[in-house]
Design an enzyme around this catalytic site. Structure first.
Site, PDB file in Angstrom:
ATOM      1  N   GLU A 174      -8.905  -1.149  -1.852  1.00 21.87           N
ATOM      2  CA  GLU A 174      -7.542  -1.444  -1.169  1.00 21.87           C
ATOM      3  C   GLU A 174      -6.794  -2.611  -1.632  1.00 21.87           C
ATOM      4  OE1 GLU A 174      -7.487  -0.125   2.895  1.00 21.87           O
ATOM      5  OE2 GLU A 174      -8.015   2.001   2.377  1.00 21.87           O
ATOM      6  N   ASN A 214     -11.790   1.383  -5.081  1.00 20.55           N
ATOM      7  CA  ASN A 214     -11.138   2.596  -4.157  1.00 20.55           C
ATOM      8  C   ASN A 214     -10.028   2.349  -3.443  1.00 20.55           C
ATOM      9  OD1 ASN A 214     -12.327   4.937  -2.994  1.00 20.55           O
ATOM     10  ND2 ASN A 214     -12.096   3.847  -0.795  1.00 20.55           N
ATOM     11  N   HIS A 251      -5.751  10.792   0.843  1.00 21.66           N
ATOM     12  CA  HIS A 251      -5.260  11.063   1.908  1.00 21.66           C
ATOM     13  C   HIS A 251      -3.996  11.540   1.882  1.00 21.66           C
ATOM     14  CE1 HIS A 251      -8.247   8.939   4.534  1.00 21.66           C
ATOM     15  NE2 HIS A 251      -8.242   7.755   3.564  1.00 21.66           N
ATOM     16  N   GLU A 280     -11.839  10.277  -0.003  1.00 20.30           N
ATOM     17  CA  GLU A 280     -11.634  10.133   1.705  1.00 20.30           C
ATOM     18  C   GLU A 280     -10.503  11.380   1.982  1.00 20.30           C
ATOM     19  OE1 GLU A 280     -10.410   6.375   3.181  1.00 20.30           O
ATOM     20  OE2 GLU A 280     -11.761   5.392   1.814  1.00 20.30           O
ATOM     21  N   ASP A 282      -8.214  14.209   2.845  1.00 18.53           N
ATOM     22  CA  ASP A 282      -7.724  15.158   4.359  1.00 18.53           C
ATOM     23  C   ASP A 282      -6.304  15.556   4.094  1.00 18.53           C
ATOM     24  OD1 ASP A 282      -6.659  12.388   4.611  1.00 18.53           O
ATOM     25  OD2 ASP A 282      -8.016  12.010   6.223  1.00 18.53           O
TER      26      ASP A 282
END
Ligand code: G3I
Length: 481
Positions: A174, A214, A251, A280, A282
């Site tokens: 990030e 990432n 995400h 990650e 979702d």
């Protein structure tokens, strides 16, 4: 688009005990197991009925993230063991967890997750080495070259511990702002080259692990942040800065959703000669259509190596109020689960290197007129041999590995290993094979993806057993059809 993920503190803290298939085990050190091998892709095989089986058909993995508190949660562990073949630690391998004080490294929490994962046949993704968040407190009092050196020392210390054991490391996490420029942070203030310095240090520390950048909100190809990251990777590649992969957090929560150009983003990154992965995932309310779409985007891009969801059940999620995962709070699979399994089974591309076709079956041009005078040591009537080694042990249990080798000149289409566990030994879990029996005389036949063995080729299966490792399993033999 998402806001920067806000710090969360909603994960329940449970009593920590390590549960493996119902048996309580104590693990004190990183198991001496190297990264589990990648599945052999076979798109012609039967559809997979679990996430990992469906992913492995195309040489991909299906991963989850787990916190240390989940090691005491049998509901979580049951699903993890059944469905997933890659694991990421939610917080336990981050800088604040692994080096709370300068030069004082603590790996207990990360190792507990690592050990559980490899003992259940999974590979592990390291997350993360350099990030603006969850930093050791002492980084806060450093700046400039002193902070830069602390970052390098951290990378060296953590990577030395996990050297040769992980499949991927999120080296930098990030580091970009929403407008495509670098995020301002104490690390960024040490100089714009901090990211490439981190990657160079990482490559030197462990040449065996794939090194990833990432980030979140880099799924939409036309978004400024995506372009900012893309340009950095392209620049790194053109200058020989070591980088192997890009993790797209995926995400699709907090107001974000699946962009129609997601596959374009994945294939554009992949065209820079990096692996891509959804690290990650979702989705708000676990929309089956969005889960199907993100899975299909990955399976359509050969260099998309796998998908990880950030937790397993909605109760594990950092955004639990959005019920964004594939399993509900009662551990039931949701409609999105079937959407993902079906999309994985419908994969049209395989990961490069995962589908090396077995050398074409060859029959000797002149069959021997008499049987060879010296039969294979083991493995009649086929030509395979099986050898056993113990790869780790602890009080009350051990992990073993059996190598199956085709010593003949023709390709084997399947194999079966027979062995006898000693008195008091019983199987807890076995991977890369299908066993019948769990104690005494057991037999293990190949899994769908590792039965085909070319001349001279070998494969392995592994297992965890209760009992003392002082007596190795005996009477080992191998047969092939
Ligand atoms: O362990 C302490 C506990 O002792 C204390 O009582 C409690 C009070 O708030 O905090 C607990 O620590 C929390 C920790 O999670 C463990 O639950 C931290 O406050 C909390 O900030 C931390 O949140 C983590 C977050 O990263 C930090 O940025 C989340 O669990 C974790 O899921 C999340 O993961 C990130 C990825 O690393 C990067 N991408 C986004 C993703 C979701 O935010």
């Amino acid at each position: 688009m998402n806001e920067a993920p806000a710090p969360q503190g909603r994960h329940t803290r449970g009593r920590v005990r390590l549960v493996a298939g119902g048996a309580i085990t104590v693990v004190t050190a990183v198991a001496s197991v190297v990264v589990a091998t990648l599945a052999h892709a076979d798109l012609s095989g039967p559809p997979g009925t679990t996430l990992k089986a469906a992913a492995e058909r195309s040489g991909r993995y299906f991963g989850a993230a787990m916190g240390g508190d989940r090691l005491g949660d049998s509901g979580f562990l049951t699903i993890a063991n059944r469905e997933f073949d890659m694991m990421t630690a939610v917080n336990e391998m981050k800088p604040d967890a692994t080096e709370p004080n300068r030069g004082q490294f603590t790996f207990g929490a990360g190792d507990a997750i690592y050990n559980w994962a490899v003992q259940h046949g999974m590979r592990v993704r390291g997350h993360t080495l350099a990030w603006h968040a969850q930093q050791p407190r002492f980084w806060g009092s450093l700046s400039g070259s002193a902070l830069r050196q602390a970052m390098i020392d951290h990378i060296n210390g953590v990577m030395a511990h996990y050297k040769g054991k992980l499949a991927y490391w999120d080296v930098v996490n990030e580091a970009f702002a929403e407008n495509g420029s670098r995020r301002s942070s104490n690390l960024q203030s040490t100089g714009n080259d901090w990211i490439e310095v981190a990657f160079r240090a990482a490559r030197a520390a462990d040449p065996s692990v794939k090194l990833c950048y990432n980030d979140y909100n880099i799924e939409n190809w036309s978004y400024a942040k995506t372009q900012g990251v893309y340009n950095m990777i392209r620049d790194f590649k053109s200058r020989g800065v070591p980088i192997d992969c890009v993790g797209l957090q995926t995400h699709f929560t907090g107001g974000s959703s699946l962009p129609s150009n997601f596959q374009t983003t994945l294939s554009s990154f992949a065209a820079l000669d990096v692996d891509v992965a959804l690290t990650e995932a979702d989705v708000t309310n676990a929309s089956p259509a969005q889960y199907q779409g993100l899975t299909q985007a990955c399976t359509s891009v050969p260099r998309c190596v796998g998908i990880t969801t950030w937790g397993i059940r909605d109760s594990d999620s950092w955004r639990g109020s959005e019920n964004p995962l594939l399993f509900d709070r009662n551990s039931n699979a949701k409609p999105a689960y079937s959407a993902v399994v079906n999309a994985l089974n419908a994969a049209t591309t395989t990961v490069p290197g995962s589908s090396t076709p077995p050398s074409s079956p060859s029959t000797p041009s002149t069959p021997p007129s008499t049987p060879p005078s010296t039969p294979p040591v083991t493995g009649q009537p086929g030509a395979c041999t099986a050898t056993y080694r113990t790869t780790g042990s602890w009080g009350g249990g051990f992990q073993g590995e059996v190598t199956v080798t085709n010593n003949g000149s023709a390709t084997l289409t399947g194999w079966t290993v027979n062995l006898t566990l000693a008195s008091g030994q019983s199987l807890v879990n076995l991977w890369n094979g299908i066993n019948s029996g769990g104690s005494g005389a057991i037999s293990v036949r190949n899994a769908a993806y590792n039965g085909s063995l070319g001349a001279g080729a070998s494969t392995t299966f592994g297992f965890v057993a209760n009992g003392s490792s002082s007596t190795a399993p005996g009477d080992i033999s191998c047969t092939s059809p």
